[in-house]
Design an enzyme around this catalytic site. Sequence first.
Site: not given
Ligand code: NAP
Length: 338
Positions: A40-41, A63, A79, A102, A170, A182
């Site tokens: 994580s960051r 990372y 991410l 994705k 998003r 998304d």
């Molecule tokens: N397949 C599915 O069912 C599904 C469902 C939801 C989302 N997704 C995909 O998964 C990905 C993440 O979605 P999520 O909703 O889980 O995201 P999220 O909870 O916002 O997490 C993204 C993570 O990225 C890291 N990060 C690094 N740089 C960042 C920045 N500049 N701003 C914000 N976060 C940053 C952070 O982790 P650290 O702080 O720990 O480094 C953060 O916790 C997306 O591509 C989304 O399309 C897929």
Amino acid sequence: MAPEQPYLTWGVLSTANIGRKVVVPAIVASSNGVLGAVASRDAGQARDFADAFGADVRAYGRYEDLLDDPTIDAVYVPLPNALHEDWTVAALEAGKHVLCEKPLAPTAAACRRMGEAAEAAERLLMEAFMYRFHPRTRAVAKLVRDGAIGRPRQVHAAFAFALRRPDDVRWSRALAGGALLDVGSYAVDAARRLLGEEPVEASAFATYAEPGVDGELVGQLRFASGALATVACALTLPRLERVQVVGDAGRIDVDRAFVGGREALAYDLTGADGVTARHVVDGVDQYRLMVEAFADRVLGRALDAPVSDAAEAARTVAVLEALAASAVRGGAPVAIAR
Ligand SMILES: NC(=O)c1ccc[n+]([C@@H]2O[C@H](COP(=O)([O-])OP(=O)(O)OC[C@H]3O[C@@H](n4cnc5c(N)ncnc54)[C@H](OP(=O)(O)O)[C@@H]3O)[C@@H](O)[C@H]2O)c1
């Protein structure tokens, strides 16, 4: 505990919600993988995340440090969309196999660059479109391929949900947010795969939360054979996940088509006579099926699983780019670049 058969040691880049809630639990439950480390960051967040999944899971505050860990075979990348390309390429160059969320990247060109990096590194790169691995998705696709509804001529696909967190990634243009990337990505992917061909032209209208971030979008796709599709998506409406594929001898309707959940799920097959029969498919964890298929591919096991590579991702993302370009131009048709 390590499985008895050969297995993959996974690392996770970030403490993302999707990892915490579903994909990392699926890795931990998988028959051919173990969780080795999380990065994580924020080192403290990494430690908390690691502790939630086992005392021997390592935690990194950068990372890069996880990518330097020689015990990690494969990296899961959940991410924000705009960061997928750089970190996937870095992981591949560090010798890791990569399962990336994705959409694989916001542009088809970036998807192709990621595919080239995988080829150069001789590592597996897969897009985490988990719904493709669900037996119901596969059963519906096979019915269509086998002619159960005649020649498929139209798909109507929609994915919407209400995103209530104003600070969610998003809503960020810089992080490649918006409804189309998304959740519209699922609708487009389903249309392409069910019709079994690539669209040649797209048009769309969108409502923007801010410039460059669509909150709602409705699009149309035209295929070379004359088949047509409508795709709809939103981050602002009550949950809707629906796919309808219409052929010249029947149709199939699928509700809760993408995320679904672990309980039994149904589809409705309507014949040329207008009679509808409901078919129920046993409940599964589609995320677990996805990570197990990924690990089986890396381990060189023969398997019958959907293709989910960078070339396939580029085909869906090219359509997303054309829909986005049309919406910006007020619905003008846009040819889809290949
Ligand atoms: N397949 C599915 O069912 C599904 C469902 C939801 C989302 N997704 C995909 O998964 C990905 C993440 O979605 P999520 O909703 O889980 O995201 P999220 O909870 O916002 O997490 C993204 C993570 O990225 C890291 N990060 C690094 N740089 C960042 C920045 N500049 N701003 C914000 N976060 C940053 C952070 O982790 P650290 O702080 O720990 O480094 C953060 O916790 C997306 O591509 C989304 O399309 C897929």
